[in-house]
Design a protein around this motif. Structure first.
Motif, PDB file in Angstrom:
ATOM      1  N   LEU A 177       2.580   3.668  17.299  1.00  0.00           N
ATOM      2  CA  LEU A 177       1.577   4.082  16.309  1.00  0.00           C
ATOM      3  C   LEU A 177       2.114   3.832  14.904  1.00  0.00           C
ATOM      4  CD1 LEU A 177      -1.214   5.414  15.938  1.00  0.00           C
ATOM      5  CD2 LEU A 177      -0.027   7.622  15.801  1.00  0.00           C
ATOM      6  N   TYR A 178       1.354   3.081  14.117  1.00  0.00           N
ATOM      7  CA  TYR A 178       1.723   2.734  12.746  1.00  0.00           C
ATOM      8  C   TYR A 178       0.756   3.429  11.789  1.00  0.00           C
ATOM      9  CZ  TYR A 178       4.417  -1.046  14.930  1.00  0.00           C
ATOM     10  OH  TYR A 178       5.295  -1.756  15.690  1.00  0.00           O
ATOM     11  N   HIS A 214       2.749  -8.208  14.273  1.00  0.00           N
ATOM     12  CA  HIS A 214       1.342  -8.245  13.860  1.00  0.00           C
ATOM     13  C   HIS A 214       0.823  -6.838  13.576  1.00  0.00           C
ATOM     14  CE1 HIS A 214       1.995 -12.205  15.266  1.00  0.00           C
ATOM     15  NE2 HIS A 214       1.701 -11.990  16.537  1.00  0.00           N
ATOM     16  N   ALA A 215       1.242  -5.877  14.384  1.00  0.00           N
ATOM     17  CA  ALA A 215       0.825  -4.485  14.156  1.00  0.00           C
ATOM     18  C   ALA A 215       1.321  -3.989  12.811  1.00  0.00           C
ATOM     19  CB  ALA A 215       1.349  -3.598  15.282  1.00  0.00           C
ATOM     20  N   GLN A 216       2.577  -4.278  12.503  1.00  0.00           N
ATOM     21  CA  GLN A 216       3.123  -3.852  11.218  1.00  0.00           C
ATOM     22  C   GLN A 216       2.424  -4.563  10.061  1.00  0.00           C
ATOM     23  OE1 GLN A 216       5.949  -1.417  10.517  1.00  0.00           O
ATOM     24  NE2 GLN A 216       4.495  -1.601   8.836  1.00  0.00           N
ATOM     25  N   ASP A 217       2.127  -5.845  10.232  1.00  0.00           N
ATOM     26  CA  ASP A 217       1.451  -6.597   9.166  1.00  0.00           C
ATOM     27  C   ASP A 217       0.061  -6.030   8.890  1.00  0.00           C
ATOM     28  OD1 ASP A 217       3.638  -8.231   8.914  1.00  0.00           O
ATOM     29  OD2 ASP A 217       2.792  -9.898  10.058  1.00  0.00           O
ATOM     30  N   ILE A 218      -0.653  -5.646   9.938  1.00  0.00           N
ATOM     31  CA  ILE A 218      -1.983  -5.049   9.748  1.00  0.00           C
ATOM     32  C   ILE A 218      -1.857  -3.676   9.099  1.00  0.00           C
ATOM     33  CG2 ILE A 218      -4.046  -4.182  10.930  1.00  0.00           C
ATOM     34  CD1 ILE A 218      -3.586  -6.398  13.039  1.00  0.00           C
ATOM     35  N   CYS A 219      -0.871  -2.896   9.544  1.00  0.00           N
ATOM     36  CA  CYS A 219      -0.640  -1.584   8.934  1.00  0.00           C
ATOM     37  C   CYS A 219      -0.316  -1.720   7.455  1.00  0.00           C
ATOM     38  CB  CYS A 219       0.493  -0.862   9.668  1.00  0.00           C
ATOM     39  SG  CYS A 219       0.886   0.782   9.007  1.00  0.00           S
ATOM     40  N   PHE A 250       0.813  -1.204   0.000  1.00  0.00           N
ATOM     41  CA  PHE A 250       0.000   0.000   0.000  1.00  0.00           C
ATOM     42  C   PHE A 250       0.851   1.261   0.000  1.00  0.00           C
ATOM     43  CE2 PHE A 250      -2.978  -3.158   1.197  1.00  0.00           C
ATOM     44  CZ  PHE A 250      -4.206  -2.702   0.774  1.00  0.00           C
ATOM     45  N   GLY A 251       2.188   1.096  -0.148  1.00  0.00           N
ATOM     46  CA  GLY A 251       3.075   2.248  -0.162  1.00  0.00           C
ATOM     47  C   GLY A 251       3.852   2.350   1.130  1.00  0.00           C
ATOM     48  N   GLN A 252       4.340   3.542   1.402  1.00  0.00           N
ATOM     49  CA  GLN A 252       5.184   3.754   2.572  1.00  0.00           C
ATOM     50  C   GLN A 252       4.358   3.796   3.848  1.00  0.00           C
ATOM     51  OE1 GLN A 252       7.150   7.683   3.311  1.00  0.00           O
ATOM     52  NE2 GLN A 252       8.975   6.565   2.689  1.00  0.00           N
ATOM     53  N   THR A 253       4.894   3.199   4.908  1.00  0.00           N
ATOM     54  CA  THR A 253       4.254   3.289   6.211  1.00  0.00           C
ATOM     55  C   THR A 253       5.263   3.830   7.219  1.00  0.00           C
ATOM     56  OG1 THR A 253       4.843   1.079   7.003  1.00  0.00           O
ATOM     57  CG2 THR A 253       2.845   1.280   5.646  1.00  0.00           C
ATOM     58  N   LYS A 254       4.757   4.521   8.216  1.00  0.00           N
ATOM     59  CA  LYS A 254       5.613   5.105   9.247  1.00  0.00           C
ATOM     60  C   LYS A 254       5.231   4.539  10.609  1.00  0.00           C
ATOM     61  CE  LYS A 254       4.269   9.215   7.931  1.00  0.00           C
ATOM     62  NZ  LYS A 254       3.684   8.877   6.622  1.00  0.00           N
TER      63      LYS A 254
END
Length: 271
Positions: A37-38, A69-74, A16-20
């Protein structure tokens, strides 16, 4: 230069592109009252916001349990707050843990203006003890759009649960959670109050449980599912065959399926 390097360390890319990622944001004074916070890239106005709660028998663990898991959902295009909370003690019980979660939710809401995501109407996801808290919070606070509970202890006042707690030495922790001592017969209204089975409200609920779970028997989710159905609450139960208390979250293939099921449920109820 130092701040730029730190920013790069917590920046990643997804389909989905860049995530922070913004780690260890303090929402309270305790060292455990922190969250990661992701945030995905792009317009966030209609993006689901997820509150994620780790497990650990209400007495151990932290953000490290659920960071992947948080990063995977983000990476699926969701805003995710991976929330830590205090451990139970003689002075800290379930009501305090729920207060931590509520304070964290309000903190995430306050940050919405800065980052552009929704101010309210969040989804809550929990694993094990975090699943218990997700259910209890969602059913009693009534400010969430959906709940997802993985391997959730949902009825702590059942004879089977109490017998198991005694055998595993967890009775002391549950007494702290309930904020009271439990008598020999296990008859205590405080256990009923902290059992999601007894606090159900009309919040769409996804339950995922391994049928080989040695810690929280699959019947806990099966019985909650039946109770939800009897009350007309939208619900879904997914049984992971042969999976233990991790519900397959430590196996790449099954974790991918769990993340898919979780995110599909959230999208279905993000209205």
């Amino acid at each position: 230069m130092k701040h730029f390097v730190i920013f790069l360390l917590f920046t990643c890319f997804s389909s989905f592109g860049q995530t922070k990622s913004f780690p260890n944001l303090a929402y309270g004074k305790s060292t455990q009252q922190v969250l990661d916070l992701y945030i995905p890239d792009g317009n966030l106005s209609d993006v689901p916001v997820v509150i994620l709660l780790h497990g650990g028998a209400w007495s151990m663990g932290g953000l490290e349990y659920t960071r992947k898991h948080a990063q995977d959902i983000c990476n699926q295009g969701f805003v995710v707050a991976n929330v830590d909370y205090r451990y139970v003690t003689d002075k800290i019980s379930a009501k305090d843990l729920l207060a931590d979660i509520n304070t964290a939710v309000n903190y995430v809401s306050d940050l919405s203006t800065k980052y552009g995501y929704a101010k309210n109407g969040y989804h809550i996801v929990g694993i094990s003890a975090g699943a218990h808290l997700a259910l209890l919070y969602g059913y009693t606070k009534k400010n969430v759009k959906s709940i997802t509970a993985l391997c959730a202890p949902s009825r702590l006042d059942s004879p089977e649960a109490l017998e198991f707690l005694k055998k595993t030495g967890l009775l002391d922790i549950v007494e702290k959670l309930a904020g009271t001592n439990i008598n020999a017969n296990g008859i205590n209204p405080a256990l009923t109050v902290i059992s999601p089975y007894n606090t159900i409200s009309n919040i769409p609920t996804l339950l995922i449980h391994g049928d080989a779970d040695p810690v929280v028997n699959v019947s806990q989710s099966q019985n909650l599912y039946a109770q939800l159905k009897s009350k007309g609450v939208e619900t879904k139960l997914i049984i992971r065959e042969g999976k233990g208390h991790d519900v397959g979250m430590n196996s790449p293939e099954t974790e991918t399926q769990n993340i898919k099921d979780i995110t599909e449920w959230i999208l279905q109820h993000n209205k």
